[in-house]
Design a protein around this motif. Sequence first.
Motif, short mmCIF file in Angstrom:
data_model
loop_
_atom_site.label_atom_id
_atom_site.label_comp_id
_atom_site.label_asym_id
_atom_site.label_seq_id
_atom_site.Cartn_x
_atom_site.Cartn_y
_atom_site.Cartn_z
N LEU A 118 0.89 -0.92 0.35
CA LEU A 118 -0.09 0.08 0.15
C LEU A 118 1.08 1.25 0.12
O LEU A 118 2.01 1.38 0.64
CB LEU A 118 -0.80 0.21 1.12
CG LEU A 118 -2.25 1.47 1.63
CD1 LEU A 118 -2.73 1.44 0.25
CD2 LEU A 118 -2.12 1.27 2.56
N ALA A 159 -5.34 5.62 6.31
CA ALA A 159 -5.06 5.01 5.62
C ALA A 159 -5.04 3.39 5.70
O ALA A 159 -5.43 3.01 4.59
CB ALA A 159 -4.23 6.06 5.08
N HIS A 176 -5.65 1.60 8.50
CA HIS A 176 -7.37 1.08 8.98
C HIS A 176 -7.67 1.01 7.68
O HIS A 176 -8.77 -0.24 7.82
CB HIS A 176 -7.61 2.17 10.16
CG HIS A 176 -6.74 1.88 10.96
ND1 HIS A 176 -7.34 2.74 12.36
CD2 HIS A 176 -5.80 1.06 11.59
CE1 HIS A 176 -5.93 2.84 13.40
NE2 HIS A 176 -5.61 1.43 12.78
N GLU A 177 -8.32 1.49 6.91
CA GLU A 177 -8.79 1.87 5.73
C GLU A 177 -8.39 0.46 4.52
O GLU A 177 -9.21 -0.01 4.41
CB GLU A 177 -9.22 3.05 4.83
CG GLU A 177 -9.85 4.16 5.58
CD GLU A 177 -9.37 5.15 4.64
OE1 GLU A 177 -9.39 5.19 3.20
OE2 GLU A 177 -9.86 6.01 5.03
N ASN A 178 -7.95 0.13 4.83
CA ASN A 178 -6.76 -1.53 3.82
C ASN A 178 -6.84 -2.14 4.66
O ASN A 178 -5.89 -3.39 4.60
CB ASN A 178 -5.49 -0.58 3.55
CG ASN A 178 -6.28 -0.12 2.26
OD1 ASN A 178 -6.90 -0.24 1.33
ND2 ASN A 178 -5.67 1.23 2.66
N ASN A 179 -7.55 -2.37 5.97
CA ASN A 179 -6.97 -3.21 7.49
C ASN A 179 -5.77 -3.35 7.80
O ASN A 179 -5.12 -4.48 7.85
CB ASN A 179 -7.61 -4.27 6.35
CG ASN A 179 -9.26 -4.84 6.79
OD1 ASN A 179 -10.25 -3.76 7.64
ND2 ASN A 179 -9.74 -5.05 5.20
N LEU A 180 -4.88 -2.53 8.22
CA LEU A 180 -3.52 -2.99 8.68
C LEU A 180 -2.98 -1.83 9.45
O LEU A 180 -4.42 -1.11 10.00
CB LEU A 180 -2.42 -1.84 7.02
CG LEU A 180 -2.83 -3.19 6.10
CD1 LEU A 180 -1.47 -2.15 4.99
CD2 LEU A 180 -2.29 -4.28 5.94
N SER A 194 3.07 -2.78 9.67
CA SER A 194 2.65 -2.50 8.43
C SER A 194 3.47 -2.23 7.83
O SER A 194 4.11 -2.22 6.33
CB SER A 194 0.99 -2.53 7.89
OG SER A 194 0.22 -3.67 8.60
N PHE A 224 1.62 -5.88 2.90
CA PHE A 224 0.22 -6.89 3.62
C PHE A 224 1.47 -7.85 3.89
O PHE A 224 2.12 -8.68 3.33
CB PHE A 224 -0.60 -7.35 2.51
CG PHE A 224 -1.73 -6.12 2.20
CD1 PHE A 224 -2.76 -5.57 2.44
CD2 PHE A 224 -0.85 -4.85 1.06
CE1 PHE A 224 -3.44 -4.64 1.68
CE2 PHE A 224 -1.64 -4.01 0.67
CZ PHE A 224 -3.61 -3.85 1.03
#
Length: 111
Positions: A15, A46, A48-52, A56, A111
Amino acid sequence: MKIYQNTKIASNMSLYISGQTPSKIDYTPQSIEEQTEVVLEKITAALHENNLTVESLVKITIYITDVSYLAGVRSKLAEFVGESKPTATLVVVAGLIDPNFKVEIDGIAAF
């Protein structure tokens, strides 16, 4: 002999978080610490929006407009990254897109 001191191996999925600025809805705080907090809040969102999470992050680039801001930025970054310690580059620049901005940070998360 170890040449590289701070390296991380990233997976194939990444990301890229573009440079985050220290303004919130037409408001830019004045202190470097508050500006850094706003930037880090945006990076957290940003992630958290990508489950990170902050763990990460593998690379960040910090842009500041004056070397005297370094201590304030470092203190906020230390709180933010904790033990994860992504690789980092710090650049002192002549200016950012808005003359009131003192700091901008971008990042890469794996990821």
